[in-house]
Scaffold this active site. Sequence first.
Site, PDB file in Angstrom:
ATOM      1  N   LYS A 116       2.401   1.715  -3.687  1.00 27.40           N
ATOM      2  CA  LYS A 116       3.709   1.219  -4.132  1.00 27.40           C
ATOM      3  C   LYS A 116       4.519   2.266  -4.884  1.00 27.40           C
ATOM      4  O   LYS A 116       5.737   2.312  -4.748  1.00 27.40           O
ATOM      5  CB  LYS A 116       3.535  -0.032  -4.988  1.00 27.40           C
ATOM      6  N   GLU A 200       8.378  -2.426 -13.623  1.00 26.89           N
ATOM      7  CA  GLU A 200       9.770  -2.465 -13.161  1.00 26.89           C
ATOM      8  C   GLU A 200      10.449  -3.720 -13.688  1.00 26.89           C
ATOM      9  O   GLU A 200       9.806  -4.618 -14.229  1.00 26.89           O
ATOM     10  CB  GLU A 200       9.831  -2.397 -11.624  1.00 26.89           C
ATOM     11  N   ASN A 235       1.963 -16.343  -4.779  1.00 27.05           N
ATOM     12  CA  ASN A 235       2.448 -15.153  -4.074  1.00 27.05           C
ATOM     13  C   ASN A 235       2.045 -15.099  -2.606  1.00 27.05           C
ATOM     14  O   ASN A 235       2.120 -14.052  -1.972  1.00 27.05           O
ATOM     15  CB  ASN A 235       1.998 -13.851  -4.757  1.00 27.05           C
ATOM     16  N   GLU A 275      10.045  -5.039   2.839  1.00 26.68           N
ATOM     17  CA  GLU A 275      10.245  -6.206   1.973  1.00 26.68           C
ATOM     18  C   GLU A 275      11.196  -5.872   0.827  1.00 26.68           C
ATOM     19  O   GLU A 275      11.084  -4.814   0.208  1.00 26.68           O
ATOM     20  CB  GLU A 275       8.903  -6.674   1.386  1.00 26.68           C
ATOM     21  N   GLU A 289       8.230  -3.166  -0.974  1.00 23.11           N
ATOM     22  CA  GLU A 289       7.158  -2.420  -0.309  1.00 23.11           C
ATOM     23  C   GLU A 289       7.377  -2.517   1.192  1.00 23.11           C
ATOM     24  O   GLU A 289       8.198  -3.299   1.665  1.00 23.11           O
ATOM     25  CB  GLU A 289       5.785  -2.998  -0.668  1.00 23.11           C
ATOM     26  N   ASN A 291       5.305  -3.149   4.833  1.00 27.67           N
ATOM     27  CA  ASN A 291       4.058  -3.529   5.497  1.00 27.67           C
ATOM     28  C   ASN A 291       4.038  -2.881   6.874  1.00 27.67           C
ATOM     29  O   ASN A 291       4.892  -3.156   7.711  1.00 27.67           O
ATOM     30  CB  ASN A 291       3.940  -5.045   5.606  1.00 27.67           C
ATOM     31  N   PHE A 349      -4.844 -27.775  -3.483  1.00 24.67           N
ATOM     32  CA  PHE A 349      -4.865 -26.868  -2.334  1.00 24.67           C
ATOM     33  C   PHE A 349      -6.201 -26.144  -2.190  1.00 24.67           C
ATOM     34  O   PHE A 349      -6.258 -25.003  -1.764  1.00 24.67           O
ATOM     35  CB  PHE A 349      -3.720 -25.854  -2.426  1.00 24.67           C
TER      36      PHE A 349
END
Length: 665
Positions: A116, A200, A235, A275, A289, A291, A349
């Site tokens: 990253k 950040e 996420n 992204e 980032e 992918n 879940f």
Amino acid sequence: MFEKILIANRGEIAVRVIKTCRRLGIKTVVVYSDADAGSMAVEMADETVHIGPSPAAESYLVMDKIVDAVKQTGAEAVHPGFGFLSENPEFAKRLEKEGIAFIGPNPHAIEAMGDKISSKKLADEAGVSTVPGHMGLIESTEEAVKVSGDIGYPVMIKASAGGGGKGIRVAYNDKEVQEGFPAVKAEAKASFGDDRIFIEKFIEQPRHVEIQIMGDKHGNCVYLFERECSIQRRNQKVIEEAPSPLLDEATRKKMGEQAVALAKAVNYDSAGTVEFVASGADKSFYFLEMNTRLQVEHPVTEMITGVDLVEQMLRVASGETLAIKQDDLKINGWAIESRVYAEDPYRKFLPSIGRLRRFHPPVEGPLGEGTVRMDSGVREGDEISMFYDPMIAKLVTHGKDRDTALDTQASALDRFHIEGIQDNIPFVAAVMDEKRFRSGDITTAYIKDEFPDGFDGVEPTDKQRLYLTVTAAYVHGVFARRAEKISGRMSEPSAARKDWVVILDKHQQPIELELGDESAKITIDGNTHSLETEWKPGTHLLEGTIDGEPFAVKFADKTEGYLLRHRGVAVRALVCTPLTAKMLERLPEKPKPDTSKLIISPMPGLVVSVDVEVGQQVEEGEAVCIVEAMKMQNIIRAEATGTVKTINVGAGDSVAADEIMVEFE
Ligand code: ADP
Ligand code: ADP
Ligand code: MG
């Protein structure tokens, strides 16, 4: 073009790649582990190679085994799918060395984008907007606090090697950085063996918007517009759509051009995704980032552009020049995807494992005003194991606009019937009907905001209650009539009787039923409704019209009555005579067994740790042990305060569902 390729993956993505290969006349080889012998992908492939035991670390992740399988079968290229070895630069290099084509980008591009911090620097140099923050490594907690103050709160602390939502934390003040920095560092070390951290700015009202790009080995690169993936849990993406309700033409073009600029900076030569996090407040957007692989949610892009991304990957990997020009690409309508997970939405879940006793996906093709596409890797009778990702299928719908795509998705979910394991269909179906989601005003916190206490099902609307009542009455009536015909005598009570009581959960509803041929008249509170349906016993989906309006209700047999499901609603239904209904009303409720003194494994899995000792006092809600299944670690907590009496399991043990792991005094 290749004549034969090997797919180094499993499940729905392996099936997805095979479908395109078949269309192009390319032979396929699928590798498989013990758990996947006899899987749908294995059945569909032209050739198969067994590569070992079920754990991925001993099969799908072992490069030597994949390379051996390629040599043994004479395949010319490898498609890695997603996950597993797809973003591993060592794997791409190894194939290059062996003279095998990799159906993905060059190893240099994977490497440059795999980190990253370095990818953020590259993006900055390529003129891509990046999240304001500290571009270097941060060594100490003190430095982290200083840097955070300089950036301005809130901030996000991130692991440079992070992925899959791990190694990320938001901090709103100095104190949260003091706690969060060491925590992220420890998690990064444990999960990625790399504890480099940066900080950040946290973008407020964040929305996840990503650009699909496609490049070739001759310097060409185009963008295939955006996907919005803001509906996430922990996420992890759950629902994705294309285009994004947030973007206007100008923002779309700016984002697309920046993504292409970044791709060109690393000579990107395959399908990839850039992204961004976009702010719902002002549409500003920042690079997150890249992918370097095909993405799970790629079908929504295919549906709105008409481009088969797997075909393009195959073509460019074999050296062809990209035939698509930017100006040829147009957005046609709207597409939405629900990830169907083997998990129990009603129990936080938790992953769900077992045999698919029934698996009836909706039919592909037109439905209402839209179209349905199913990407699945399982069939009825298959076993869902604890070894792999819990995603078992993707349901994709397309329509002329967002409302049509969403309506079609909801109708398709109503027709998707699974028994044997728990699934998240009621949850995603509830989201399809939810007002805020419908408005498009979403952020990555949507699920947390709208379902703060988890999912507990949805209360039926009056119309839905009508659908459920009519379904229960009709199904019951047809069964009673059939039973009479078979036995040749009147059953008791007779199917010819008209007055019944439909009990939905505890709510009793007296009705009058007049059974016709593929139709019925049902009178509820003085209003008569007419049902038309071609339903016959043997299927578990009742489709038809009520007063001319189409509807669908799924049902499963229960020892007493049925379990009816429609959208986010699930109810137990019982149909009986008024006399029986009266008796039932007087019956005392069965007391629930007291399990508060037991810690029970909610699913089969592997015990990671037991965090209590015999004699220890444990508070309600305290973590007792951790059980891992389907790549997820599930913390099992005490239901009540108590003292530990016995511990029946230890780290490394396998446990069955409902196994008693710890007992309290
Ligand atoms: P990201 O989460 O990085 O945005 P995606 O949402 O596209 O990316 O998902 C990629 C993830 O898919 C992998 O990190 C992994 O968790 C999961 N995965 C890997 N292999 C498979 C598979 N065979 N079937 C389903 N899911 C998989
Ligand atoms: P991963 O490698 O785990 O996919 P990402 O860097 O892509 O990690 O971030 C995961 C998710 O966290 C994103 O989808 C986005 O929703 C959110 N996120 C990441 N960075 C920020 C940020 N600076 N501000 C707000 N949200 C962010
Ligand atoms: Mg990401």
